[in-house]
Design a protein around this motif. Sequence first.
Motif, short mmCIF file in Angstrom:
data_model
loop_
_atom_site.label_atom_id
_atom_site.label_comp_id
_atom_site.label_asym_id
_atom_site.label_seq_id
_atom_site.Cartn_x
_atom_site.Cartn_y
_atom_site.Cartn_z
N GLU A 8 0.84 -1.21 0.00
CA GLU A 8 0.00 0.00 0.00
C GLU A 8 0.87 1.25 0.00
O GLU A 8 0.56 2.24 -0.67
N GLU A 9 1.92 1.16 0.77
CA GLU A 9 2.83 2.29 0.85
C GLU A 9 3.50 2.53 -0.50
O GLU A 9 3.63 3.68 -0.96
N THR A 10 3.89 1.54 -1.21
CA THR A 10 4.52 1.64 -2.53
C THR A 10 3.51 2.19 -3.53
O THR A 10 3.84 3.02 -4.37
N ALA A 11 2.28 1.72 -3.44
CA ALA A 11 1.25 2.19 -4.34
C ALA A 11 0.98 3.67 -4.09
O ALA A 11 0.79 4.46 -5.03
N ALA A 12 0.97 4.08 -2.82
CA ALA A 12 0.74 5.48 -2.48
C ALA A 12 1.91 6.33 -2.98
O ALA A 12 1.72 7.45 -3.50
N THR B 218 3.87 5.55 -5.47
CA THR B 218 3.80 5.57 -6.93
C THR B 218 2.74 6.58 -7.37
O THR B 218 2.95 7.34 -8.33
N GLU B 219 1.61 6.57 -6.68
CA GLU B 219 0.55 7.51 -7.02
C GLU B 219 1.02 8.95 -6.79
O GLU B 219 0.79 9.83 -7.61
N THR B 220 1.70 9.21 -5.70
CA THR B 220 2.22 10.54 -5.40
C THR B 220 3.26 10.94 -6.44
O THR B 220 3.27 12.07 -6.95
N PHE B 221 4.10 10.00 -6.79
CA PHE B 221 5.12 10.24 -7.79
C PHE B 221 4.47 10.59 -9.13
O PHE B 221 4.89 11.51 -9.82
N ASP B 222 3.43 9.81 -9.51
CA ASP B 222 2.72 10.06 -10.77
C ASP B 222 2.09 11.45 -10.78
O ASP B 222 2.14 12.16 -11.78
N LYS B 223 1.49 11.87 -9.66
CA LYS B 223 0.88 13.19 -9.57
C LYS B 223 1.95 14.28 -9.67
O LYS B 223 1.76 15.29 -10.38
N GLU B 224 3.07 14.07 -8.98
CA GLU B 224 4.15 15.06 -9.04
C GLU B 224 4.72 15.14 -10.46
O GLU B 224 5.05 16.23 -10.95
#
Length: 177
Positions: free
Chosen positions: A3-7, A9-15
Amino acid sequence: MAEETAAQTETFDKELEQFLAQDGEIEALKAERDELRDRYMRALADAENSRKRADRDRREAENYGSTRLARDLLPVFDNLRRALAAVTDEQRAANAALLEGVELTLKELTAVMSKHGVKPIEAKPGDLFDAQCMEAMFEAPLPGTKAGQIIQVMTEGFMLHDRLLRPAQVGVSSFTG
């Protein structure tokens, strides 16, 4: 941890999306800057060309604005010259003061014309004909001359600065012998 990796990754994608959006804005701003710079440089060039054109027009008006007046004064010059040339020796003796006045008037007219850039064209018998500043009024075979030589000057020509105001009217030899 997944979950932490997915979060992350999601944060990275948004940035990354935000960064790419900012990069697009930067590119748009750069393009706009380049367009404005180009328009500015063209406006400067247009202003410089306008200044040069206005300066050239001003100089031409100063030098050649009096062309019509100068052309209108040439017959006065011609008539004074003809009057002086027609005077006989008897008339010269009897009317010395009058003739002196006419000569002084011609001299003053010549000085004023010269002051304003009106200069006579040097044409005299024996010179070669120059079509740039002379007009051939007739051709005649005259022994002792070469073809193209001036044999008579009928009317004096004039230049206004570097422009032809009136061509010298001349007779030209056609003698080839």
